[in-house]
Design a protein around this motif. Structure first.
Motif, PDB file in Angstrom:
ATOM      1  N   ASP A  90       0.849  -1.196   0.000  1.00 24.29           N
ATOM      2  CA  ASP A  90       0.000   0.000   0.000  1.00 24.29           C
ATOM      3  C   ASP A  90       0.885   1.247   0.000  1.00 24.29           C
ATOM      4  OD1 ASP A  90      -1.836   1.998   0.367  1.00 24.29           O
ATOM      5  OD2 ASP A  90      -2.496   1.335   2.354  1.00 24.29           O
ATOM      6  N   GLY A  91       1.053   1.819  -1.188  1.00 22.13           N
ATOM      7  CA  GLY A  91       1.927   2.986  -1.299  1.00 22.13           C
ATOM      8  C   GLY A  91       1.267   4.294  -0.930  1.00 22.13           C
ATOM      9  N   GLY A  92      -0.068   4.301  -0.815  1.00 21.51           N
ATOM     10  CA  GLY A  92      -0.763   5.560  -0.553  1.00 21.51           C
ATOM     11  C   GLY A  92      -0.802   6.417  -1.803  1.00 21.51           C
ATOM     12  N   THR A  93      -0.936   7.711  -1.628  1.00 22.84           N
ATOM     13  CA  THR A  93      -0.951   8.610  -2.776  1.00 22.84           C
ATOM     14  C   THR A  93       0.472   8.818  -3.290  1.00 22.84           C
ATOM     15  OG1 THR A  93      -1.865  10.695  -3.608  1.00 22.84           O
ATOM     16  CG2 THR A  93      -0.733  10.773  -1.476  1.00 22.84           C
ATOM     17  N   SER A  94       0.603   9.460  -4.449  1.00 29.50           N
ATOM     18  CA  SER A  94       1.939   9.588  -5.037  1.00 29.50           C
ATOM     19  C   SER A  94       2.034  10.817  -5.940  1.00 29.50           C
ATOM     20  CB  SER A  94       2.285   8.333  -5.849  1.00 29.50           C
ATOM     21  OG  SER A  94       1.390   8.194  -6.943  1.00 29.50           O
ATOM     22  N   HIS A  95       3.272  11.168  -6.236  1.00 25.89           N
ATOM     23  CA  HIS A  95       3.569  12.193  -7.249  1.00 25.89           C
ATOM     24  C   HIS A  95       4.821  11.716  -7.961  1.00 25.89           C
ATOM     25  CE1 HIS A  95       3.820  16.186  -9.105  1.00 25.89           C
ATOM     26  NE2 HIS A  95       5.136  16.065  -8.949  1.00 25.89           N
ATOM     27  N   GLY A  96       4.674  11.269  -9.220  1.00 25.88           N
ATOM     28  CA  GLY A  96       5.802  10.665  -9.905  1.00 25.88           C
ATOM     29  C   GLY A  96       6.258   9.434  -9.149  1.00 25.88           C
ATOM     30  N   ASN A  97       7.534   9.386  -8.811  1.00 24.24           N
ATOM     31  CA  ASN A  97       8.059   8.249  -8.042  1.00 24.24           C
ATOM     32  C   ASN A  97       8.108   8.531  -6.539  1.00 24.24           C
ATOM     33  OD1 ASN A  97      10.107  10.094  -7.985  1.00 24.24           O
ATOM     34  ND2 ASN A  97      11.719   8.709  -8.683  1.00 24.24           N
ATOM     35  N   ILE A  98       7.498   9.615  -6.109  1.00 25.40           N
ATOM     36  CA  ILE A  98       7.417   9.941  -4.671  1.00 25.40           C
ATOM     37  C   ILE A  98       6.165   9.287  -4.098  1.00 25.40           C
ATOM     38  CG2 ILE A  98       7.319  11.771  -2.950  1.00 25.40           C
ATOM     39  CD1 ILE A  98       8.461  13.664  -5.110  1.00 25.40           C
ATOM     40  N   ALA A 147      -1.954   6.295  25.220  1.00 19.73           N
ATOM     41  CA  ALA A 147      -2.692   7.449  25.734  1.00 19.73           C
ATOM     42  C   ALA A 147      -3.057   8.400  24.607  1.00 19.73           C
ATOM     43  CB  ALA A 147      -1.854   8.185  26.774  1.00 19.73           C
ATOM     44  N   VAL A 148      -2.250   8.388  23.556  1.00 19.36           N
ATOM     45  CA  VAL A 148      -2.435   9.260  22.400  1.00 19.36           C
ATOM     46  C   VAL A 148      -2.017   8.479  21.160  1.00 19.36           C
ATOM     47  CG1 VAL A 148      -1.456  11.262  21.202  1.00 19.36           C
ATOM     48  CG2 VAL A 148      -2.143  11.476  23.577  1.00 19.36           C
ATOM     49  N   VAL A 149      -2.789   8.602  20.080  1.00 19.60           N
ATOM     50  CA  VAL A 149      -2.410   7.985  18.804  1.00 19.60           C
ATOM     51  C   VAL A 149      -2.397   9.074  17.736  1.00 19.60           C
ATOM     52  CG1 VAL A 149      -2.965   6.268  17.040  1.00 19.60           C
ATOM     53  CG2 VAL A 149      -3.441   5.774  19.469  1.00 19.60           C
ATOM     54  N   VAL A 150      -1.257   9.177  17.041  1.00 18.19           N
ATOM     55  CA  VAL A 150      -1.109  10.157  15.969  1.00 18.19           C
ATOM     56  C   VAL A 150      -0.789   9.403  14.683  1.00 18.19           C
ATOM     57  CG1 VAL A 150       0.218  12.119  15.110  1.00 18.19           C
ATOM     58  CG2 VAL A 150      -0.341  11.957  17.548  1.00 18.19           C
ATOM     59  N   SER A 151      -1.716   9.462  13.735  1.00 22.71           N
ATOM     60  CA  SER A 151      -1.557   8.768  12.458  1.00 22.71           C
ATOM     61  C   SER A 151      -1.078   9.768  11.411  1.00 22.71           C
ATOM     62  CB  SER A 151      -2.888   8.137  12.034  1.00 22.71           C
ATOM     63  OG  SER A 151      -2.742   7.368  10.864  1.00 22.71           O
ATOM     64  N   VAL A 152       0.084   9.493  10.817  1.00 17.88           N
ATOM     65  CA  VAL A 152       0.725  10.433   9.895  1.00 17.88           C
ATOM     66  C   VAL A 152       0.411  10.055   8.447  1.00 17.88           C
ATOM     67  CG1 VAL A 152       2.913  11.437   9.143  1.00 17.88           C
ATOM     68  CG2 VAL A 152       2.570  10.853  11.561  1.00 17.88           C
ATOM     69  N   HIS A 153      -0.102  11.009   7.691  1.00 16.96           N
ATOM     70  CA  HIS A 153      -0.457  10.790   6.286  1.00 16.96           C
ATOM     71  C   HIS A 153      -0.033  11.999   5.456  1.00 16.96           C
ATOM     72  CE1 HIS A 153      -2.949   7.078   6.533  1.00 16.96           C
ATOM     73  NE2 HIS A 153      -3.002   7.446   7.796  1.00 16.96           N
ATOM     74  N   ILE A 154      -0.158  11.848   4.135  1.00 19.85           N
ATOM     75  CA  ILE A 154       0.136  12.920   3.198  1.00 19.85           C
ATOM     76  C   ILE A 154      -1.095  13.119   2.317  1.00 19.85           C
ATOM     77  CG2 ILE A 154       1.705  13.771   1.413  1.00 19.85           C
ATOM     78  CD1 ILE A 154       3.073  13.240   4.101  1.00 19.85           C
ATOM     79  N   ASN A 155      -1.439  14.367   2.043  1.00 19.14           N
ATOM     80  CA  ASN A 155      -2.643  14.702   1.300  1.00 19.14           C
ATOM     81  C   ASN A 155      -2.370  14.784  -0.203  1.00 19.14           C
ATOM     82  OD1 ASN A 155      -5.400  15.241   1.417  1.00 19.14           O
ATOM     83  ND2 ASN A 155      -5.148  16.823   2.990  1.00 19.14           N
ATOM     84  N   TRP A 156      -3.453  14.867  -0.978  1.00 17.52           N
ATOM     85  CA  TRP A 156      -3.371  15.066  -2.431  1.00 17.52           C
ATOM     86  C   TRP A 156      -4.581  15.877  -2.872  1.00 17.52           C
ATOM     87  CZ3 TRP A 156      -6.439  14.255  -6.664  1.00 17.52           C
ATOM     88  CH2 TRP A 156      -5.828  14.364  -7.920  1.00 17.52           C
ATOM     89  N   ILE A 173      -5.562  12.236  12.852  1.00 16.21           N
ATOM     90  CA  ILE A 173      -4.870  11.961  11.599  1.00 16.21           C
ATOM     91  C   ILE A 173      -4.224  13.258  11.142  1.00 16.21           C
ATOM     92  CG2 ILE A 173      -5.136  11.323   9.169  1.00 16.21           C
ATOM     93  CD1 ILE A 173      -7.496   9.553  10.011  1.00 16.21           C
ATOM     94  N   VAL A 174      -2.913  13.241  11.006  1.00 10.33           N
ATOM     95  CA  VAL A 174      -2.182  14.426  10.574  1.00 10.33           C
ATOM     96  C   VAL A 174      -1.862  14.294   9.089  1.00 10.33           C
ATOM     97  CG1 VAL A 174      -0.102  15.812  10.857  1.00 10.33           C
ATOM     98  CG2 VAL A 174      -1.160  14.750  12.853  1.00 10.33           C
ATOM     99  N   GLU A 175      -2.525  15.088   8.277  1.00  7.44           N
ATOM    100  CA  GLU A 175      -2.180  15.195   6.856  1.00  7.44           C
ATOM    101  C   GLU A 175      -1.094  16.265   6.787  1.00  7.44           C
ATOM    102  OE1 GLU A 175      -3.267  13.308   4.524  1.00  7.44           O
ATOM    103  OE2 GLU A 175      -5.238  12.537   5.091  1.00  7.44           O
ATOM    104  N   ALA A 176       0.161  15.807   6.657  1.00 13.59           N
ATOM    105  CA  ALA A 176       1.300  16.700   6.874  1.00 13.59           C
ATOM    106  C   ALA A 176       1.564  17.674   5.735  1.00 13.59           C
ATOM    107  CB  ALA A 176       2.554  15.866   7.134  1.00 13.59           C
ATOM    108  N   GLY A 177       0.812  17.578   4.666  1.00 12.35           N
ATOM    109  CA  GLY A 177       0.984  18.466   3.521  1.00 12.35           C
ATOM    110  C   GLY A 177       0.469  17.777   2.275  1.00 12.35           C
ATOM    111  N   PHE A 178       0.451  18.509   1.169  1.00  8.94           N
ATOM    112  CA  PHE A 178      -0.055  17.962  -0.097  1.00  8.94           C
ATOM    113  C   PHE A 178       1.105  17.537  -0.991  1.00  8.94           C
ATOM    114  CE2 PHE A 178      -3.756  20.152   1.406  1.00  8.94           C
ATOM    115  CZ  PHE A 178      -4.846  19.514   0.815  1.00  8.94           C
ATOM    116  N   ILE A 179       1.126  16.267  -1.341  1.00  2.00           N
ATOM    117  CA  ILE A 179       2.157  15.763  -2.237  1.00  2.00           C
ATOM    118  C   ILE A 179       2.018  16.377  -3.622  1.00  2.00           C
ATOM    119  CG2 ILE A 179       0.928  13.746  -3.175  1.00  2.00           C
ATOM    120  CD1 ILE A 179       3.492  12.117  -2.637  1.00  2.00           C
TER     121      ILE A 179
END
Length: 233
Positions: free
Chosen positions: A55-63, A127-136, A194-200
């Motif tokens: 599961d690569g998630g979203t992408s931009h080129g080979n990123i 006690a705390v759960v932080v899920s890190v993701h990237i937006n598109w 869920i932290v969407e850390a920025g837009f790829i």
């Protein structure tokens, strides 16, 4: 066998967090330090590095999103540990948590993945759960971080604390948003965001997301938000 060893290592790592880790020595003074006052040793922060493996998630080129979330999450783990917080990371490499498959027997890889992330949080009593993701987004002009929360007070407070620090880093004024449809926000007992850390898809955001210093800055901002939340509750 390899998958079992991976999970065992994670659980062992979480236990080491509670004792201060290898080489930890208790302070000689009886006076409580800042870490003791905050109750670090009793509140585990679980970092969920989004996606992984097949599961690569979203992408931009080979990123790929999975690579960015892992890089940021590893840096966040180190930030929290260096500040004296107990922390655990659900994957340290490029594999999917669904490969562990300890809690849910299902033909759906996606459901196994989500269930594994959720049950790990419960097993570790996070006690705390932080899920890190990237937006598109379709438009490259759309940029900046956004933090999603479960619609309850503690989750909102955690999201707001993290969002404020990320806004400062990115120079944005984004508001936190409810993430009602998301499995982890609905299923995990602990305050979860869920932290969407920025837009790829954004050149501006990619300049931060894809370089070590940018990832370090993002991790530091998230860590500061977590610390601010834990000092409030």
């Amino acid at each position: 066998m390899k998958r079992t060893r991976r999970l065992a290592a994670l659980l062992a790592g979480a236990l080491l967090c509670g004792s201060g880790g290898p080489g930890y020595a208790a302070p000689a003074e009886a006076e409580p330090d800042r870490h003791t006052i905050l109750g670090h040793s009793h509140r585990l922060v679980l970092i969920d590095a989004g996606h992984g493996g097949i599961d690569g998630g979203t992408s931009h080129g080979n990123i790929l999103e999975k690579d960015l979330t892992l890089a940021i999450s590893r840096k966040l783990f180190l930030e929290l540990r260096s500040d004296g917080f107990d922390a655990a990371l659900n994957r340290f490499g490029d594999y999917a948590p669904s490969e562990e498959n300890m809690w849910l027997r299902s033909r759906s890889r996606h459901l196994k993945d989500l269930a594994q992330r959720k049950e790990l949080a419960e097993t570790l009593d996070a006690a705390v759960v932080v899920s890190v993701h990237i937006n598109w987004a379709a438009s490259p002009a759309k940029h900046g971080p956004v933090v999603l929360y479960r619609q309850e007070g503690r989750s909102y407070m955690l999201a707001k604390a993290i969002q404020d620090r990320l806004n400062g880093l990115y120079g944005t004024k984004t508001e936190v948003r409810p993430g009602k449809p998301f499995y982890l926000l609905n299923k995990i007992t602990a305050p979860t965001v869920i932290v969407e850390a920025g837009f790829i898809s954004s050149p501006v955001d990619r300049a931060k997301l894809t370089v070590p210093q940018g990832q370090e800055n993002i991790a530091e901002a998230i860590s500061e938000g977590i610390a601010a939340y834990l000092m409030e509750v």
